[in-house]
Design a protein around this motif. Structure first.
Motif, short mmCIF file in Angstrom:
data_model
loop_
_atom_site.label_atom_id
_atom_site.label_comp_id
_atom_site.label_asym_id
_atom_site.label_seq_id
_atom_site.Cartn_x
_atom_site.Cartn_y
_atom_site.Cartn_z
N TYR A 284 7.77 30.13 35.14
CA TYR A 284 7.07 31.28 35.41
C TYR A 284 7.96 32.25 36.63
N ASN A 285 9.13 32.16 36.39
CA ASN A 285 10.05 32.85 37.34
C ASN A 285 10.18 32.48 38.74
N GLN A 286 9.55 31.43 38.99
CA GLN A 286 9.70 30.82 40.52
C GLN A 286 10.82 30.56 41.14
N GLY A 287 11.93 30.00 39.99
CA GLY A 287 13.26 29.72 40.46
C GLY A 287 13.37 28.23 40.58
N ALA A 288 14.71 27.66 40.66
CA ALA A 288 14.94 26.23 40.78
C ALA A 288 15.98 26.12 41.77
N CYS B 15 22.25 35.87 40.46
CA CYS B 15 21.02 34.90 40.15
C CYS B 15 21.28 33.35 40.46
N TYR B 16 22.31 32.97 40.76
CA TYR B 16 22.77 31.47 40.72
C TYR B 16 23.72 31.60 41.92
N PHE C 116 17.79 31.51 39.34
CA PHE C 116 16.35 32.47 39.05
C PHE C 116 16.94 32.75 37.65
N SER C 117 16.24 32.54 36.39
CA SER C 117 16.70 32.71 35.24
C SER C 117 16.25 34.19 34.99
N SER C 118 15.18 34.75 35.45
CA SER C 118 14.63 36.09 35.20
C SER C 118 15.07 37.02 36.42
#
Length: 147
Positions: A101-105, A37-38, A30-32
């Motif tokens: 849109y901040n939904q993650g990958a 976050c990872y 999640f970049s934001s």
């Protein structure tokens, strides 16, 4: 994504339809976000290596890696869930808009003996059509091993 430097003394593989799978890596990012976050798991036939990292605050959230034993029978079950490595190689990537849109990958990489890393990136909490059980199993392993 996390970068893992791994030295494996005895490489154990599992074969499906003539392709030898040596490892899986699955993770989320999640970049934001603030914090870890990872998160990812690297899995081979004898171990799971987890990783957590932060993109912005390395002082409060230093990169963490932990290793755990993993049964080769569980690894073989993951290989069986792939079903067809040829079908895996044909999955278009990315699927959707990962981390828009901040939904993650999310991502899943499969290493084979002949060629490293066949990867698919997709939107967090979605799935890969035809590989739903593999996605669910790798998510469950992340939840089990990442603390």
């Amino acid at each position: 994504m996390l970068t893992l430097l791994l030295i494996v003394s005895a490489l154990t593989i599992a074969t499906i339809q003539g392709e030898s799978i040596t490892s899986f890596e699955a993770g989320t990012g999640f970049s934001s976000c603030v914090g870890y976050c990872y998160q990812s798991v690297y899995i081979n036939a004898s171990m799971v290596i987890t990783g957590k990292s932060s993109k912005t605050n390395l002082t409060d959230y230093p990169e963490i890696h932990e290793a755990y034993p993993f049964a080769s029978s569980q690894f073989n079950e993951l290989v069986e869930l792939v079903g067809s490595i040829q079908r895996w190689k044909k999955v278009d990537t990315p699927i959707g808009c990962p981390d828009c849109y901040n939904q993650g990958a999310e991502w899943i990489y499969i290493d084979t003996e002949d060629q490293s890393i066949y990867g698919v990136q997709f939107e967090a909490n979605s799935t890969i059509v035809g590989f739903e059980t593999l996605v669910e199993s790798l998510r469950a392993l992340r939840q089990t091993f990442i603390h």
